[in-house]
Scaffold this motif. Structure first.
Motif, PDB file in Angstrom:
ATOM      1  N   VAL A   1       9.566  -1.609  17.337  1.00  0.00           N
ATOM      2  CA  VAL A   1      10.116  -0.983  16.134  1.00  0.00           C
ATOM      3  C   VAL A   1       9.920   0.525  16.211  1.00  0.00           C
ATOM      4  CG1 VAL A   1       9.873  -0.767  13.622  1.00  0.00           C
ATOM      5  CG2 VAL A   1       9.879  -3.031  14.683  1.00  0.00           C
ATOM      6  N   SER A   2       8.754   0.956  16.655  1.00  0.00           N
ATOM      7  CA  SER A   2       8.473   2.381  16.790  1.00  0.00           C
ATOM      8  C   SER A   2       9.359   3.024  17.862  1.00  0.00           C
ATOM      9  CB  SER A   2       7.002   2.591  17.132  1.00  0.00           C
ATOM     10  OG  SER A   2       6.725   3.956  17.302  1.00  0.00           O
ATOM     11  N   ASP A   3       9.462   2.380  19.020  1.00  0.00           N
ATOM     12  CA  ASP A   3      10.268   2.912  20.119  1.00  0.00           C
ATOM     13  C   ASP A   3      11.754   2.967  19.779  1.00  0.00           C
ATOM     14  OD1 ASP A   3       7.998   3.116  21.667  1.00  0.00           O
ATOM     15  OD2 ASP A   3       8.398   1.283  22.818  1.00  0.00           O
ATOM     16  N   ARG A   4      12.206   2.037  18.950  1.00  0.00           N
ATOM     17  CA  ARG A   4      13.627   1.921  18.621  1.00  0.00           C
ATOM     18  C   ARG A   4      13.925   2.369  17.191  1.00  0.00           C
ATOM     19  NH1 ARG A   4      15.866  -3.222  21.899  1.00  0.00           N
ATOM     20  NH2 ARG A   4      14.345  -3.177  23.577  1.00  0.00           N
ATOM     21  N   GLY A   5      13.188   3.352  16.715  1.00  0.00           N
ATOM     22  CA  GLY A   5      13.416   3.855  15.364  1.00  0.00           C
ATOM     23  C   GLY A   5      14.863   4.251  15.125  1.00  0.00           C
TER      24      GLY A   5
ATOM     25  N   ASP B   1       5.744  -4.472  16.803  1.00  0.00           N
ATOM     26  CA  ASP B   1       5.506  -3.173  16.166  1.00  0.00           C
ATOM     27  C   ASP B   1       5.822  -2.011  17.098  1.00  0.00           C
ATOM     28  OD1 ASP B   1       4.759  -4.382  13.804  1.00  0.00           O
ATOM     29  OD2 ASP B   1       2.600  -4.226  14.187  1.00  0.00           O
ATOM     30  N   ALA B   2       5.442  -2.127  18.362  1.00  0.00           N
ATOM     31  CA  ALA B   2       5.719  -1.054  19.327  1.00  0.00           C
ATOM     32  C   ALA B   2       7.226  -0.895  19.513  1.00  0.00           C
ATOM     33  CB  ALA B   2       5.044  -1.340  20.664  1.00  0.00           C
TER      34      ALA B   2
END
Length: 147
Positions: free
Chosen positions: A22-26, A19-20
């Motif tokens: 995915v957020s960092d690599r939006g 999840d982190a």
């Protein structure tokens, strides 16, 4: 589980996006892989995508796409239903991440191959699982969702 790598096809035990990540690599998760009815293929990355140091930038992160993996070269695709493969032809065309190819992982954009063949599983009308062996015993897996 939408992106990962491991020692065998479908095995993402070495590294998998969480999840982190995915957020960092939006900037990566909004990239589009466009298969057109006429056989053309396009990487549509927008103004930013995930770029890595091997592409000649200082540090991994969201940034301007780096040629030839920036969607600027013409490309085509061939789907072989019997073999369960998709082949992209055109320097810089890719699915998932640009460094994974049939002979290994790129260390320079200058070494981008003319074509890449991926193993494909169409799970349903909206979901595609892509596998590629990037050198002996290094398997990348991508789960692509149709928008």
């Amino acid at each position: 589980g939408s992106l990962g790598v491991g020692p065998g096809q479908g095995d993402i035990s070495w590294w998998a996006i969480d999840d982190a990540g995915v957020s960092d690599r939006g900037c990566f998760f909004d990239d589009e892989y466009v298969f057109s009815a006429n056989g053309s293929f396009s990487n549509v990355l927008g103004s930013e995508t995930w770029v890595e140091a091997w592409q000649g930038i200082e540090a991994d992160g969201c940034g301007v796409p780096v040629a030839p993996h920036d969607g600027s070269n013409a490309a085509t695709f061939t789907y072989d239903e019997g073999a369960g493969t998709i082949t992209l032809s055109g320097v810089g065309a890719f699915l998932g991440i640009p460094k994974a190819n049939n002979t290994g992982e790129l260390t320079s954009p200058d070494d981008a191959p003319e074509s890449i063949t991926y193993i494909v599983e169409l799970q349903d009308a909206s979901t595609m699982i892509i596998d590629i062996e990037a050198g002996a015993g290094v398997w990348w897996r991508y789960k692509l969702i149709k928008r």
